[in-house]
Design an enzyme around this catalytic site. Sequence first.
Site, PDB file in Angstrom:
ATOM      1  CE  LYS A  23      -1.730   1.761   3.928  1.00 23.53           C
ATOM      2  NZ  LYS A  23      -1.406   3.208   3.927  1.00 23.53           N
ATOM      3  NE  ARG A  95      -1.074  11.579   7.400  1.00 19.78           N
ATOM      4  CZ  ARG A  95      -0.883  12.820   7.783  1.00 19.78           C
ATOM      5  NH1 ARG A  95      -1.818  13.467   8.429  1.00 19.78           N
ATOM      6  NH2 ARG A  95       0.256  13.427   7.544  1.00 19.78           N
ATOM      7  CG  ASP A 119      -3.761   9.751  11.329  1.00 20.35           C
ATOM      8  OD1 ASP A 119      -3.039   9.802  12.351  1.00 20.35           O
ATOM      9  OD2 ASP A 119      -3.357   9.354  10.246  1.00 20.35           O
TER      10      ASP A 119
END
Length: 439
Positions: A23, A95, A119
Site C-alpha cells: 500500500k 493522507r 489522525d
Amino acid sequence: MMEVFAIDGPTALSGEVVVRGAKNSVLKLMAATLLAPGRSTIANVPAIADVRIMCELLRRLGCEIDYDAEAGVVSIDVPERPGITADYQLVRLMRASISVLGPLVGRMHAAEVAVPGGDAIGSRGLDMHQKGLEQLGARVTLEHGYFVASAPGGLRGAEIGLAFPSVGATENLVMAAVLAEGETVVENAAREPEIVDICEMLVAMGARIDGIGTSRLVVRGVEALAPVSHRCVGDRIVAGTWAFAAAATGGDVTVRGVGRELLPNVVDKLEEAGAVLTEVPGTPNRDSATTEDPGFRVQGPERPRSIHVATLPFPGFPTDLQPFVIALNAVAEGVGLLTENLFEARWRFVNELSRLGARVSIDGNHALVTGVESLSGAEVEASDIRAGAGLVLGGLLAEGRTEVSGVDHIDRGYEDFVGKLTGLGAVIRRLEKDEPDFL
Ligand code: UD1
C-alpha cells in the site's frame, strides 16, 4: 447498518498466504505517473480501498484509469496538462493523497493540495514537505486548508537536510526534484523499501538518482520523463502481520510475495519470541504475486516468549507492526516492553485490546505488557488500519467471540482479509449489525 468482523477463537493459523504490492508504495507509484504524459502501468497492485481512492484522485486530475483489481494491474493515462487540485474530500479519506504535491509542483510548477488533518495515530506534521519544496524554489502557502505551491520558473536543485528521515517528505521531495534544474541532495533521507521501489520506477522513467537505498539521495534533474511499466514491491507490513499472527497463535504459515530481507529486525524479534523462520524459494510472477513467488515460512512456538521492541525508521522495527507486537506480548510468557518512537498517539489500540483481557500499562511512549494465559472475546473498535488488524489478531487469540467494528479501516490496507484468514483456518465472518437508533 455497520459492518463488523466476527471471530470465534482461539485458532492457530496454518497454511499459505500470498501478499501482493505494498500500500505504502503503490499509492506513491500512482502519484509518480503524473510526472510523464502518456500511459503508465503498475502491476502487483493490491485490491484495497486506498487504491480506489487514489484512482479517483488521479481521475479528477484528468487521468484516464483502467483498474483490474483481480489481476492487480492499474494503467494510468496522464494528460499533457493534468489538473493541479487535490480536494479535501479525498485527502481527508487518505493522507497519502499528499504525495501528488511533489509530482505536480515538479511537472506543472503549481499545485493546490488539501492538508490532511491529524489522525488516530498522531498529529503528523508536514513541515519538512513544505520547507523542502521551498528550498527547491517553490513558494508554498497555506490557504483555506490547502497547500498552494507555485514555482513559475520551475524548480532548482538544492541541498536539503531532513531533520528526521520522514518517509512522505523524502518521497515528495525526490518526486519534485527529478524534473528540477540541476542537482538536489537529500540528506538524512528515509530508506524504506517502498522508497527504493519509487526511486527505481523513477529511474525507469528516465530520472537520474544515485544513492538509492541509502540516507543520501542525489537527484540530477532531467528535462522530461517517459511513461513506464513497473511491478510494485511486496507489502512487508502485510507480510509482517501474517508472520506475527503465525507466531502469536502457535501456527504455521508460509507467506509468498515478500522476502525475509524486507523484514530485517522483524525476523530477529520473531525468532526471539520462539518462532522458526525459513526461506521459501520460488519464482516471482511478472504481474501479481502468486503461490509460485518466493517468501518465507513461520512456525510459531506453543506459547511465545515476550519481546522488547523499539520502533524506528527502516531498517529499524516498523511502527506499523507495533500493534502485533503488543498482541503477541499479551499472551506471551513474561513481560515485554514496546517503545514507540515515531507516532505520539498510537495507543488507542491498547485500550481496545485491554477489553479482551490484555494487561498493558502505558507510560509516555512506552507500553509494558504482562503476558496472560489467554484472552477472552469481546466487542472492540478499530481506530486505524493496523489497529484493526491487531484487534483481529486479538480475536484469534481470545476464547469465544470477538467482534471488531470499524472494518473500513482494515479494508484500506488488507485485501480480502476475511477470505485469507478463512483460508488459514480462522473462523471469521463479515457481519452487518444494526447501529443504535436512539440518537
Ligand atoms: C509513512 C507510512 C506509514 C508509516 C510511516 C512511518 C504511507 C502512506 N504511510 O507515513 O504507514 O507508519 O511512514 O514509517 O507511506 N513528520 C513531521 N514533519 C514532516 C513529516 C513527518 O514532523 O514534515 C513526523 C510525523 O509527524 C511522524 C514522523 O515524522 O511523527 C514520521 O512520519 P513520516 O515518516 O513522514 O510518515 P508518513 O510518510 O506520514
